[in-house]
Motif scaffolding. Structure first.
Motif, PDB file in Angstrom:
ATOM      1  N   UNK A  77       2.378  37.319  33.946  1.00 39.39           N
ATOM      2  CA  UNK A  77       3.578  36.938  34.827  1.00 39.39           C
ATOM      3  C   UNK A  77       4.794  37.938  34.452  1.00 39.39           C
ATOM      4  N   UNK A  78       4.868  38.297  33.355  1.00 42.72           N
ATOM      5  CA  UNK A  78       5.907  38.944  32.646  1.00 42.72           C
ATOM      6  C   UNK A  78       5.801  40.504  33.363  1.00 42.72           C
ATOM      7  N   UNK A  79       4.412  40.984  33.341  1.00 41.79           N
ATOM      8  CA  UNK A  79       4.110  42.239  33.838  1.00 41.79           C
ATOM      9  C   UNK A  79       4.349  42.536  35.436  1.00 41.79           C
ATOM     10  N   UNK A  80       3.769  41.324  36.110  1.00 41.29           N
ATOM     11  CA  UNK A  80       3.936  41.425  37.679  1.00 41.29           C
ATOM     12  C   UNK A  80       5.463  41.449  38.069  1.00 41.29           C
TER      13      UNK A  80
ATOM     14  N   UNK B  62      11.291  30.324  36.590  1.00 39.77           N
ATOM     15  CA  UNK B  62       9.752  30.565  36.347  1.00 39.77           C
ATOM     16  C   UNK B  62       9.104  29.975  35.327  1.00 39.77           C
ATOM     17  N   UNK B  63       9.918  29.606  34.307  1.00 39.00           N
ATOM     18  CA  UNK B  63       9.379  28.926  33.190  1.00 39.00           C
ATOM     19  C   UNK B  63       8.976  27.450  33.526  1.00 39.00           C
TER      20      UNK B  63
ATOM     21  N   UNK C 263      20.404  30.710  19.077  1.00 39.74           N
ATOM     22  CA  UNK C 263      19.013  31.374  19.231  1.00 39.74           C
ATOM     23  C   UNK C 263      19.230  32.506  20.528  1.00 39.74           C
ATOM     24  N   UNK C 264      17.872  33.262  20.488  1.00 39.83           N
ATOM     25  CA  UNK C 264      17.701  34.304  21.863  1.00 39.83           C
ATOM     26  C   UNK C 264      17.700  33.381  23.010  1.00 39.83           C
ATOM     27  N   UNK C 265      18.259  34.218  23.949  1.00 44.82           N
ATOM     28  CA  UNK C 265      17.785  33.839  25.600  1.00 44.82           C
ATOM     29  C   UNK C 265      16.514  33.736  25.712  1.00 44.82           C
ATOM     30  N   UNK C 266      15.717  32.837  26.524  1.00 44.98           N
ATOM     31  CA  UNK C 266      14.354  32.950  26.889  1.00 44.98           C
ATOM     32  C   UNK C 266      13.986  34.295  27.599  1.00 44.98           C
ATOM     33  N   UNK C 267      12.859  34.617  27.396  1.00 45.03           N
ATOM     34  CA  UNK C 267      12.295  36.069  28.054  1.00 45.03           C
ATOM     35  C   UNK C 267      12.183  35.677  29.202  1.00 45.03           C
ATOM     36  N   UNK C 268      11.715  34.588  29.791  1.00 45.99           N
ATOM     37  CA  UNK C 268      11.263  34.089  31.278  1.00 45.99           C
ATOM     38  C   UNK C 268      12.404  33.283  31.842  1.00 45.99           C
ATOM     39  N   UNK C 269      13.167  33.741  32.915  1.00 54.37           N
ATOM     40  CA  UNK C 269      14.010  32.848  33.659  1.00 54.37           C
ATOM     41  C   UNK C 269      13.716  31.308  33.627  1.00 54.37           C
TER      42      UNK C 269
END
Length: 195
Positions: free
Chosen positions: A71-74, A41-42, A32-38
């Motif tokens: 969180x993604x925006x900041x 942080x997650x 699968x895809x790599x998670x968006x949030x490191x």
């Protein structure tokens, strides 16, 4: 051991073993895809959501998704989220990466009662109860030991499901101190007789 024997012995397709051997996939990689949030942080976000739930201030799924978007925006993380907010598929992925999470229906618990929910107060209550039962000589007379509990329909909001640790026994959410309700008083003794 040959690749064919290893495939049969461990139930892994031969091509998967060959792909790992030839360096196509790194050790410990997942499909699968790599998670968006490191990950760090997650993990921190999940820990804070569980801690908030433990303190009676649980966050709903919607609130968690909105906080994730913020969180993604900041953090200036590039995201594939539509309108910048994670969808249900991200939530499902988060739950699979953190199986300790689940949506739970919290009990409505007033602020005054939350103060009494600590091990010292509970231990002292049962210690005092045992002393009284012993002093009255009713430990061996279950028909004389009664428990009454009032319950009823409260005229206050019902808390929404919040993110909490899977299997958590107590998940609470603070509500107003409104005492308006319709009350039912149920009584049962230790011998099983009810009123």
């Amino acid at each position: 051991m040959s690749f064919g024997k290893a495939s049969k012995a461990f139930g892994i397709p031969k091509t998967t073993i060959l792909d790992h051997k030839n360096g196509k996939y790194k050790m410990g990689s997942v499909p699968g895809r790599k998670p968006v949030i490191p990950k760090n942080l997650e993990d921190s976000m999940v820990a804070k959501a569980i801690e908030a739930s433990n303190k009676g201030f649980g966050v709903s799924k919607k609130q968690l998704l909105l906080k994730t978007a913020r969180l993604c925006r900041t953090s200036k993380l590039p995201t594939p989220f539509k309108n910048g907010v994670p969808a249900d598929t991200w939530w499902q992925g988060l739950k699979s990466r953190h199986p300790e999470l689940s949506l739970r229906k919290p009990e409505a618990l007033s602020s005054a009662r939350t103060k009494m929910m600590n091990p010292t107060v509970i231990h002292n209550f049962f210690k005092d109860l045992a002393k009284i039962v012993s002093e009255l000589g009713i430990a061996a007379k279950p028909e004389r030991v009664w428990n009454c509990d009032e319950t009823g329909k409260k005229f206050q909001h019902r808390p929404i499901n919040v993110v909490a640790r899977k299997g958590a026994r107590v998940v609470s959410s603070r509500t107003s101190d409104s005492r308006e309700n319709v009350t039912i008083l149920a009584c049962v003794n230790a011998a099983g007789t009810t009123i």
